[in-house]
Structures are given as structure tokens and as C-alpha cells.
Write a protein that holds these residues in place. Sequence first.
Motif, PDB file in Angstrom:
ATOM      1  N   PRO A   1      42.668  39.016  36.484  1.00 14.22           N
ATOM      2  CA  PRO A   1      41.469  39.256  35.586  1.00 14.22           C
ATOM      3  C   PRO A   1      40.763  40.639  36.051  1.00 14.22           C
ATOM      4  N   GLN A   2      40.917  41.045  37.099  1.00 15.55           N
ATOM      5  CA  GLN A   2      40.185  42.284  37.410  1.00 15.55           C
ATOM      6  C   GLN A   2      40.991  43.259  37.005  1.00 15.55           C
ATOM      7  N   LEU A   3      42.294  43.203  37.048  1.00 15.98           N
ATOM      8  CA  LEU A   3      43.138  44.268  36.413  1.00 15.98           C
ATOM      9  C   LEU A   3      42.971  44.571  34.799  1.00 15.98           C
ATOM     10  N   LEU A   4      43.026  43.226  34.383  1.00 14.90           N
ATOM     11  CA  LEU A   4      42.773  43.381  33.000  1.00 14.90           C
ATOM     12  C   LEU A   4      41.458  44.103  32.321  1.00 14.90           C
ATOM     13  N   VAL A   5      40.335  43.823  33.010  1.00 11.32           N
ATOM     14  CA  VAL A   5      38.980  44.085  32.680  1.00 11.32           C
ATOM     15  C   VAL A   5      38.721  45.702  33.266  1.00 11.32           C
TER      16      VAL A   5
END
Length: 361
Positions: free
Chosen positions: A4-8
Amino acid sequence: MLLPQLLVSAVESAGDAVAVVEGSRSLSYRELDAVSSRWARWLIGRGVGPGDAVVVAVPRSLESVVVLWAVAKSGATFVPVDPGYPAERVQFMVADSGAVLALTVASVAQVVAGSAGSVPVVVVDEVSVAAQVRGLSSRPVSYADRVRSLEPSDAAWMIYTSGSTGRPKGVVVSHAGVGGVIAAEREHFGVDGSSRVLHVCSPSFDVSLLELGVGFSAGATVVVAPAGVGGGPDLADVIASQSVSHVFMTPGALGSMDPAGLDALRVVVVAGESFTPDLVRRWSVPGRRRFFNAYGPTETTILATSSAELVPDAPVVIGSAIAGWGRSCSMSGCVRCPRVWSVSCMWPGRRWRGVITVGSG
């Protein structure tokens, strides 16, 4: 870096840029972040989080991207299932995954419901469900919102391969190796905020996660090919009309197209099948369009190797270990690759051994 950190990661720096486009529909990074946060909260409100598997049986679309972001933000494990698969295969995958929920859309809901058994099926474009989601907060989802803590050892996704016997085999990939692979290949293939990355791979082919990962983490625009389009003139039309700059696909899909007129296409990456030097001759244009070969079983977090630029009349190779992953390690019962570390699978009830990618140091 957790999925989720990578996506956002590009939401702050590129909030108003177009994150994803499908035909005439599009979402900016800020809009995609907001709608996926609402959906993540809807999942969390039903007790879904780290350690839970969520089947996503949504044809490739704007909606499939939103649902992927939502499941990742909730901390649950994303289990892509192609609703076009034979019913028996879908039934096996849903049951074997241990899913607590299946998400789908109205166009395929009857097929999915018929294969889900006792697993609850939620139709994400159903009016009443959409109304519930719209009423939830769009603020970013934090660790405090999740039902359980999300750790690097938790499963990010579970993808079913054909297996050596022909029976589907679920491969669980943890968050631990995802960020390094995506960062290395984003740099290697030159994906940046000006790029337009095609999303055409089947959700059951883990290169689809590479398409999305390198695109979103760079603040690029991800161009979604229509669900029924996988090659040939129709796909070439999408690439041309959407000024796609980067494609990741099988050699078979690439070979079904004519490169003429695809002037914006700067990088071609093939994976998943062998191919002949003729494909390189047709598609490589040194100084204008670069051609790469990538390889890796699903167990190695998408890829194990990627080549340097391949040029016409040079040998076709699979390349070397991905940059930054040079330290070898002892393997036990897993794929023989010097870039992965064998670890006991944390998935409840499973006895096979999984792998995470190990960085240098």
C-alpha cells in the motif's frame, strides 16, 4: 516498503496527474487514493485485514485497479481470479485460497457467485453497496485504521500458477520483496512521471503487478486495455491512441501486433515465454525503442532476472539478477535462484515453502 505504501507513493507529489485511464474514463492520483480509501474502510469495517485473503474476480478495468488499491490498503491479501476461467478452476482457487470474501462486478457476478461456494460475494458496482462506500471517509488509511498490524512478512498477493501437475498452485508473495523489485525495474526500464504504462496482462499473470507497481510508484499514467483485448490490431490501436510509452507482455502477444505507427512506444519488455531473434528485429529500434527480456517464476516476487537492452542480430539472453540483488543464499526445497531466500510460509494451513527476495547487505 509495503504494497500500500508503494501504490500511494506518488499521491503527494503527483496528486493532480492522471493515475489511470480506461478509454474515456480516468482518475487522478488524488481521486484514486480517495475512492480506494473509502473501499478499504468498507473492507476494514467488515473485519477484513492482514492475514485474510480477498478474491478479486473483476475483469481488467478502472474498477479492478480501484479494488486492488483498496484490498492492499486494508492489509488483506489480493487473490486475482479471472472470471473467464472454467468454473471448476475458479471453484478450486476460491476454496483453496481460504478467502473470506470475493469481490466482483455485475457483468460477471452470476458466474462468480456460482463458483464461490460458501464465500460471500460482493458486487462492487451494485447501487446499494456503492452508496455505503460513498458515505465513508476518503482520508488516507493508516496503520491505526486496520484491524491488525500489517508486517513485511504478511502476504501481499496470492497468484495461482498451473502447477507441475496441471492443478492450480497458489503462490503467496509477501510484502518484504515487493518494493525492491519494483524500484529496481522502474529504474532499469526508465519509467518516470512522463511515462504511459500499458496494463494489459491478465491479473492471474504476476507481470500485471509489475505494470501497476512501476507505473504507480513513478507517478506515471497507467493505461488499462479493455478486458477483451489482449493482442493483435485492437491492442495496437490502444497503444497508438493512448500514446503508450511502456509495455510489458508475453512474446506471443507482442508478436501478434504490427509495430508500424506505434511512435510513442519507447520500451518493450517481454516475459513468460521463449522467443526468436526475429521478434527483437521487428521491435527493437536502437536509440528510439528499447527491447528487454525478463524472466522469473512467480515464487521470486515477479522476476528473477532482466536483460540489458537487446538489439537486432545479437544473442537473445534472459540477463542477470536484478540490480541490487547480488547476494546469494542457501536454498531448501525452493526454486534454485541465487536471489531468493527460502522461508517457511506464514500462510495458515500451508506446508509448502515460499520465497522472499533478498537485497544486498
